[in-house]
Design a protein around this motif. Structure first.
Motif, PDB file in Angstrom:
ATOM      1  N   SER A   5       0.777  -1.306   0.213  1.00 19.91           N
ATOM      2  CA  SER A   5       0.049   0.094  -0.020  1.00 19.91           C
ATOM      3  C   SER A   5       0.872   1.222  -0.020  1.00 19.91           C
ATOM      4  N   LEU A   6       0.194   2.246  -0.382  1.00 15.71           N
ATOM      5  CA  LEU A   6       0.964   3.487  -0.583  1.00 15.71           C
ATOM      6  C   LEU A   6       0.485   4.453   0.421  1.00 15.71           C
ATOM      7  N   ALA A   7       1.268   5.560   0.848  1.00 19.12           N
ATOM      8  CA  ALA A   7       0.995   6.539   2.094  1.00 19.12           C
ATOM      9  C   ALA A   7       1.787   7.843   1.541  1.00 19.12           C
ATOM     10  N   VAL A   8       1.043   8.863   1.713  1.00 18.42           N
ATOM     11  CA  VAL A   8       1.540  10.281   1.484  1.00 18.42           C
ATOM     12  C   VAL A   8       2.581  10.823   2.810  1.00 18.42           C
ATOM     13  N   GLU A  52       3.229   9.689  -9.636  1.00 21.33           N
ATOM     14  CA  GLU A  52       2.190  10.251 -10.232  1.00 21.33           C
ATOM     15  C   GLU A  52       2.105  10.292 -11.716  1.00 21.33           C
ATOM     16  N   ALA A  53       3.306  10.625 -12.214  1.00 19.69           N
ATOM     17  CA  ALA A  53       3.604  10.654 -13.556  1.00 19.69           C
ATOM     18  C   ALA A  53       3.261   9.595 -14.394  1.00 19.69           C
ATOM     19  N   SER A  54       3.542   8.376 -13.522  1.00 25.92           N
ATOM     20  CA  SER A  54       3.161   6.848 -14.246  1.00 25.92           C
ATOM     21  C   SER A  54       1.810   6.798 -14.207  1.00 25.92           C
ATOM     22  N   LEU A  55       0.994   7.278 -13.204  1.00 24.44           N
ATOM     23  CA  LEU A  55      -0.292   7.129 -13.166  1.00 24.44           C
ATOM     24  C   LEU A  55      -1.112   8.214 -14.270  1.00 24.44           C
ATOM     25  N   GLY A  56      -0.558   9.074 -14.509  1.00 21.20           N
ATOM     26  CA  GLY A  56      -1.137  10.414 -15.318  1.00 21.20           C
ATOM     27  C   GLY A  56      -1.619  11.391 -14.569  1.00 21.20           C
ATOM     28  N   GLY A  57      -1.381  11.490 -13.149  1.00 23.86           N
ATOM     29  CA  GLY A  57      -1.863  12.640 -12.509  1.00 23.86           C
ATOM     30  C   GLY A  57      -1.898  12.143 -10.941  1.00 23.86           C
ATOM     31  N   PRO A  58      -2.117  13.272 -10.008  1.00 21.51           N
ATOM     32  CA  PRO A  58      -2.200  12.738  -8.721  1.00 21.51           C
ATOM     33  C   PRO A  58      -3.368  11.961  -8.372  1.00 21.51           C
ATOM     34  N   PRO A 103      -5.749  11.493  -5.442  1.00 20.96           N
ATOM     35  CA  PRO A 103      -6.366  12.192  -4.019  1.00 20.96           C
ATOM     36  C   PRO A 103      -6.661  11.284  -2.862  1.00 20.96           C
ATOM     37  N   SER A 104      -6.981   9.849  -3.354  1.00 18.44           N
ATOM     38  CA  SER A 104      -7.267   8.779  -2.495  1.00 18.44           C
ATOM     39  C   SER A 104      -6.225   8.199  -1.862  1.00 18.44           C
ATOM     40  N   LEU A 105      -5.038   8.547  -1.807  1.00 18.64           N
ATOM     41  CA  LEU A 105      -3.790   7.936  -1.094  1.00 18.64           C
ATOM     42  C   LEU A 105      -4.174   8.515   0.407  1.00 18.64           C
ATOM     43  N   PRO A 106      -3.856   7.713   1.521  1.00 24.71           N
ATOM     44  CA  PRO A 106      -4.058   8.238   2.778  1.00 24.71           C
ATOM     45  C   PRO A 106      -2.557   8.827   3.259  1.00 24.71           C
TER      46      PRO A 106
END
Length: 63
Positions: free
Chosen positions: A2-5, A29-35, A37-40
């Motif tokens: 899992s990822l967290a900010v 975020e570049a690999s996803l195509g953008g930010p 916002p659902s990351l905890p």
């Protein structure tokens, strides 16, 4: 996994073993195509404020 900010530039990936690995947020975020916002926030995870969408499958402890 899992990822967290952590902050504006850093994410952490939490592996199944519990190890935390730093990830560059801009690259991710570049690999996803953008930010995403659902990351905890990591601080929320440490405080126990975890949403159900961020919890992986549970496995029984061996003891």
């Amino acid at each position: 996994m899992s990822l967290a900010v952590v902050d504006k530039k850093t994410l952490v990936s939490i592996l199944g073993s519990g190890r935390m690995v730093k990830v560059d947020r801009a690259t991710f975020e570049a690999s996803l195509g953008g930010p995403d916002p659902s990351l905890p926030l990591l601080s929320d995870l440490k405080a126990g404020r975890v949403g159900p969408q961020h919890v992986g499958s549970c496995t029984p402890l061996r003891g």
